[in-house]
Design a protein around this motif. Sequence first.
Motif, PDB file in Angstrom:
ATOM      1  N   ASP A  11      -7.894   4.850  -5.960  1.00  0.00           N
ATOM      2  CA  ASP A  11      -9.057   5.531  -5.814  1.00  0.00           C
ATOM      3  C   ASP A  11      -8.826   7.065  -6.280  1.00  0.00           C
ATOM      4  OD1 ASP A  11     -10.396   3.479  -4.711  1.00  0.00           O
ATOM      5  OD2 ASP A  11      -9.836   4.032  -2.551  1.00  0.00           O
ATOM      6  N   VAL A  12      -9.667   7.442  -7.170  1.00  0.00           N
ATOM      7  CA  VAL A  12      -9.626   8.813  -7.669  1.00  0.00           C
ATOM      8  C   VAL A  12     -11.156   9.454  -7.491  1.00  0.00           C
ATOM      9  CG1 VAL A  12      -9.408  10.246  -9.700  1.00  0.00           C
ATOM     10  CG2 VAL A  12      -8.074   8.068  -9.676  1.00  0.00           C
ATOM     11  N   GLY A  13     -11.170  10.330  -6.506  1.00  0.00           N
ATOM     12  CA  GLY A  13     -12.559  10.716  -5.923  1.00  0.00           C
ATOM     13  C   GLY A  13     -13.282   9.887  -5.474  1.00  0.00           C
ATOM     14  N   THR A  14     -14.283   9.620  -6.155  1.00  0.00           N
ATOM     15  CA  THR A  14     -15.195   8.455  -5.731  1.00  0.00           C
ATOM     16  C   THR A  14     -15.462   7.209  -6.441  1.00  0.00           C
ATOM     17  OG1 THR A  14     -17.149   9.733  -6.935  1.00  0.00           O
ATOM     18  CG2 THR A  14     -16.979  10.073  -4.561  1.00  0.00           C
ATOM     19  N   SER A  15     -14.411   7.346  -7.485  1.00  0.00           N
ATOM     20  CA  SER A  15     -14.158   6.179  -8.491  1.00  0.00           C
ATOM     21  C   SER A  15     -12.882   5.276  -8.127  1.00  0.00           C
ATOM     22  CB  SER A  15     -13.860   6.887  -9.831  1.00  0.00           C
ATOM     23  OG  SER A  15     -15.141   7.315 -10.205  1.00  0.00           O
ATOM     24  N   THR A  16     -12.802   3.902  -8.468  1.00  0.00           N
ATOM     25  CA  THR A  16     -11.631   3.238  -8.209  1.00  0.00           C
ATOM     26  C   THR A  16     -11.357   2.483  -9.604  1.00  0.00           C
ATOM     27  OG1 THR A  16     -12.439   2.727  -6.136  1.00  0.00           O
ATOM     28  CG2 THR A  16     -10.905   1.316  -6.890  1.00  0.00           C
ATOM     29  N   TRP A  17     -10.160   2.889  -9.834  1.00  0.00           N
ATOM     30  CA  TRP A  17      -9.568   2.108 -11.054  1.00  0.00           C
ATOM     31  C   TRP A  17      -8.605   0.855 -10.786  1.00  0.00           C
ATOM     32  CZ3 TRP A  17     -10.347   4.114 -15.911  1.00  0.00           C
ATOM     33  CH2 TRP A  17     -11.082   5.370 -16.147  1.00  0.00           C
ATOM     34  N   HIS A  18      -9.030  -0.222 -11.929  1.00  0.00           N
ATOM     35  CA  HIS A  18      -8.116  -1.414 -11.561  1.00  0.00           C
ATOM     36  C   HIS A  18      -7.333  -1.600 -12.857  1.00  0.00           C
ATOM     37  CE1 HIS A  18     -11.190  -2.706  -8.184  1.00  0.00           C
ATOM     38  NE2 HIS A  18     -11.855  -1.749  -8.808  1.00  0.00           N
ATOM     39  N   VAL A  19      -6.203  -1.890 -12.529  1.00  0.00           N
ATOM     40  CA  VAL A  19      -5.474  -2.432 -13.787  1.00  0.00           C
ATOM     41  C   VAL A  19      -4.582  -3.744 -13.481  1.00  0.00           C
ATOM     42  CG1 VAL A  19      -3.586  -1.826 -15.563  1.00  0.00           C
ATOM     43  CG2 VAL A  19      -5.236  -0.038 -14.789  1.00  0.00           C
ATOM     44  N   ASP A  20      -4.700  -4.819 -14.402  1.00  0.00           N
ATOM     45  CA  ASP A  20      -3.893  -5.850 -13.994  1.00  0.00           C
ATOM     46  C   ASP A  20      -3.263  -6.562 -15.299  1.00  0.00           C
ATOM     47  OD1 ASP A  20      -5.141  -6.823 -11.343  1.00  0.00           O
ATOM     48  OD2 ASP A  20      -6.784  -6.215 -12.436  1.00  0.00           O
ATOM     49  N   ALA A  21      -1.932  -6.820 -15.188  1.00  0.00           N
ATOM     50  CA  ALA A  21      -1.252  -7.288 -16.331  1.00  0.00           C
ATOM     51  C   ALA A  21      -0.559  -8.683 -15.964  1.00  0.00           C
ATOM     52  CB  ALA A  21       0.120  -6.496 -16.832  1.00  0.00           C
ATOM     53  N   GLY A  22      -0.848  -9.779 -16.888  1.00  0.00           N
ATOM     54  CA  GLY A  22      -0.516 -11.181 -16.320  1.00  0.00           C
ATOM     55  C   GLY A  22       0.353 -11.954 -17.512  1.00  0.00           C
ATOM     56  N   LEU A  23       1.046 -13.013 -17.016  1.00  0.00           N
ATOM     57  CA  LEU A  23       1.504 -14.025 -17.983  1.00  0.00           C
ATOM     58  C   LEU A  23       1.322 -15.224 -17.458  1.00  0.00           C
ATOM     59  CD1 LEU A  23       5.263 -12.316 -18.132  1.00  0.00           C
ATOM     60  CD2 LEU A  23       3.505 -12.157 -19.955  1.00  0.00           C
ATOM     61  N   TRP A  24       0.669 -16.133 -18.477  1.00  0.00           N
ATOM     62  CA  TRP A  24       0.194 -17.245 -18.161  1.00  0.00           C
ATOM     63  C   TRP A  24       0.653 -18.359 -18.787  1.00  0.00           C
ATOM     64  CZ3 TRP A  24      -2.732 -16.403 -14.042  1.00  0.00           C
ATOM     65  CH2 TRP A  24      -3.205 -15.081 -14.017  1.00  0.00           C
TER      66      TRP A  24
ATOM     67  N   ASP B 124       0.980  -1.110  -0.034  1.00  0.00           N
ATOM     68  CA  ASP B 124       0.061   0.078  -0.027  1.00  0.00           C
ATOM     69  C   ASP B 124       0.823   1.251  -0.170  1.00  0.00           C
ATOM     70  OD1 ASP B 124      -1.478  -2.174   1.143  1.00  0.00           O
ATOM     71  OD2 ASP B 124      -3.053  -0.764   1.313  1.00  0.00           O
ATOM     72  N   THR B 125       0.808   1.949  -0.752  1.00  0.00           N
ATOM     73  CA  THR B 125       1.424   3.160  -1.010  1.00  0.00           C
ATOM     74  C   THR B 125       0.322   4.484  -0.492  1.00  0.00           C
ATOM     75  OG1 THR B 125       0.882   3.877  -3.609  1.00  0.00           O
ATOM     76  CG2 THR B 125       2.901   2.464  -2.958  1.00  0.00           C
ATOM     77  N   ASP B 126       0.772   5.646  -0.733  1.00  0.00           N
ATOM     78  CA  ASP B 126       0.092   6.787  -0.432  1.00  0.00           C
ATOM     79  C   ASP B 126      -1.279   7.015  -1.115  1.00  0.00           C
ATOM     80  OD1 ASP B 126       1.557   7.386   1.638  1.00  0.00           O
ATOM     81  OD2 ASP B 126       2.846   8.923   0.501  1.00  0.00           O
ATOM     82  N   ASP B 127      -1.158   6.524  -2.511  1.00  0.00           N
ATOM     83  CA  ASP B 127      -2.138   6.878  -3.327  1.00  0.00           C
ATOM     84  C   ASP B 127      -2.671   5.515  -4.149  1.00  0.00           C
ATOM     85  OD1 ASP B 127       0.036   6.555  -5.192  1.00  0.00           O
ATOM     86  OD2 ASP B 127      -0.347   8.473  -6.204  1.00  0.00           O
ATOM     87  N   ALA B 128      -2.035   4.390  -3.797  1.00  0.00           N
ATOM     88  CA  ALA B 128      -2.296   3.196  -4.581  1.00  0.00           C
ATOM     89  C   ALA B 128      -2.217   1.929  -4.017  1.00  0.00           C
ATOM     90  CB  ALA B 128      -1.827   3.102  -6.017  1.00  0.00           C
ATOM     91  N   VAL B 129      -2.662   0.759  -4.390  1.00  0.00           N
ATOM     92  CA  VAL B 129      -2.314  -0.429  -3.937  1.00  0.00           C
ATOM     93  C   VAL B 129      -1.676  -1.235  -4.957  1.00  0.00           C
ATOM     94  CG1 VAL B 129      -3.338  -2.566  -2.844  1.00  0.00           C
ATOM     95  CG2 VAL B 129      -4.238  -0.462  -2.112  1.00  0.00           C
ATOM     96  N   TRP B 130      -0.580  -2.020  -4.766  1.00  0.00           N
ATOM     97  CA  TRP B 130      -0.153  -2.943  -5.625  1.00  0.00           C
ATOM     98  C   TRP B 130      -0.287  -4.264  -5.063  1.00  0.00           C
ATOM     99  CZ3 TRP B 130       2.095  -1.320 -10.346  1.00  0.00           C
ATOM    100  CH2 TRP B 130       2.230   0.113 -10.527  1.00  0.00           C
ATOM    101  N   LEU B 131      -0.534  -5.326  -6.030  1.00  0.00           N
ATOM    102  CA  LEU B 131      -0.813  -6.638  -5.893  1.00  0.00           C
ATOM    103  C   LEU B 131       0.130  -7.393  -6.671  1.00  0.00           C
ATOM    104  CD1 LEU B 131      -4.796  -6.568  -5.505  1.00  0.00           C
ATOM    105  CD2 LEU B 131      -2.802  -6.616  -3.735  1.00  0.00           C
ATOM    106  N   LEU B 132       0.929  -8.604  -6.111  1.00  0.00           N
ATOM    107  CA  LEU B 132       1.464  -9.679  -7.158  1.00  0.00           C
ATOM    108  C   LEU B 132       1.165 -10.693  -6.663  1.00  0.00           C
ATOM    109  CD1 LEU B 132       3.750  -9.984  -9.411  1.00  0.00           C
ATOM    110  CD2 LEU B 132       5.176  -9.811  -7.772  1.00  0.00           C
ATOM    111  N   SER B 133       0.612 -11.641  -7.592  1.00  0.00           N
ATOM    112  CA  SER B 133       0.260 -12.846  -7.307  1.00  0.00           C
ATOM    113  C   SER B 133       0.632 -13.808  -7.974  1.00  0.00           C
ATOM    114  CB  SER B 133      -1.328 -12.833  -7.215  1.00  0.00           C
ATOM    115  OG  SER B 133      -1.881 -12.558  -8.578  1.00  0.00           O
ATOM    116  N   ALA B 134       1.375 -14.913  -7.514  1.00  0.00           N
ATOM    117  CA  ALA B 134       1.908 -15.954  -8.316  1.00  0.00           C
ATOM    118  C   ALA B 134       1.336 -17.554  -8.024  1.00  0.00           C
ATOM    119  CB  ALA B 134       3.311 -16.219  -8.111  1.00  0.00           C
ATOM    120  N   GLY B 135       0.930 -18.139  -9.009  1.00  0.00           N
ATOM    121  CA  GLY B 135       0.157 -19.632  -8.803  1.00  0.00           C
ATOM    122  C   GLY B 135      -1.070 -19.725  -9.860  1.00  0.00           C
TER     123      GLY B 135
END
Length: 425
Positions: free
Chosen positions: A193-206, A136-147
């Motif tokens: 979170d930007v105002g009352t909106s939430t943005w989600h971006v995910d990049a994966g390798l499968w 968790d940073t001041d303005d965003a959340v980063w998630l790294l998932s493997a499996g």
Amino acid sequence: MTSFTTPSSLIRSPNLEAIGLPAARGALLAGLLVCACPVFAHGEADDVLPAEPGVVFEAVAAVRYLSADAVLPSARLAGHLLQGDAGPALRGTQLEHATVGLAARLDDTWGAQLVLGKHGSDVAHVEAAWLQARRDTDDAVWLLSAGRQQPAMGAVLGGAGHLDRFGLVPLAARMAVNGQWIDDGLQLGWRRDVGTSTWHVDAGLWRGQVFPGAAHGGVVPSLHAGWTHGPWAVNAVAARFELQGRGSAIGGTAEHSHSAPVCDAALSQVACFSGRSQLAAASWRWRGLDAQQPWPVTLTAAGWLRHETGVIESANGLADYRGSNRGGWLEALWHVRPRWELGWRGERLSASHRLNGAGASLLASETQLNTYAPSSRHTLMLGYSPTDWADIRLEAGRESVAGTRVSFAALRLVLKHATLPVGAR
């Protein structure tokens, strides 16, 4: 040289015809389930871990009795280049879907999930087994998932037909990912979170060894973007598969299997596709109950595209192939009372196939592409929740696939909403 081409078109909706359900079967459903709880997000590595360090055990199960005047043609979904098997058994009483699993948060950074699943008479399988690192940073959340997990695509695309309000997997999802895309890989997610909106971006390798991929092929990249704002939610996802030898059974006698037929040197009773498969999907949902002036209606729209180019080979011929499969659904849900709801889902599926080369017509017949006709399904649903942990749903609908029209009715029992926290503080 010969060629084979199928057109792409849509047809009007047939009238809905319901079939009566034997009332005695309803009593059987309740005895087949022993434990159920909130549904995991089907392996999608997002907000499924406990908020605080600890372990949560969860399970969910659904049993369905489905009556139809013939085998539902959507089980095989002829006219689209799939695995060529008979598809899942859909009639009678069966375990529609069940999952049991653990979700654990070790600290503010590390978490993990393990989920076992079962469908009908199929053997139990691992639906999710992943480790996640979160920052968790001041303005965003980063998630790294493997499996093993489901690539991020949003709740509409990821959950349709899997323990949701309608029991049958949408035709578009069957066409695009053979029902559900669960894969082994690595995914990086970003939330802000930007105002009352939430943005989600995910990049994966499968790994890409599940449909529409094959045992031999390159790493599969995927990209997901989502936006939520009050009652609104919009998601889009894209992926590209480069594959060698994806088998499709020919002859019309193959039993249902989660694995594609093997493409060996003999090409015995199998046609093999090699080339590129590109996926794209998008969804939109508006929840009236979340609006500033609540309105008891939820509206949903979603669609899938699978475009493929390459070659198809069997023991009887070799041809260049280009195919485009498109499908989607509209959904309206009316929350009649706090524990009652009425819903409708309308679906469409169309395709175009082009084969050029020696034996193209024979290959089209072997892969059943020559049986293609636009498909549709319309379903009405009445749902009642007698408690917070149980849903009873009655469905009636009619579908048309490859020129075959079948009416159906279903009674479903879904048990949920019970968790057993262990070690949370």
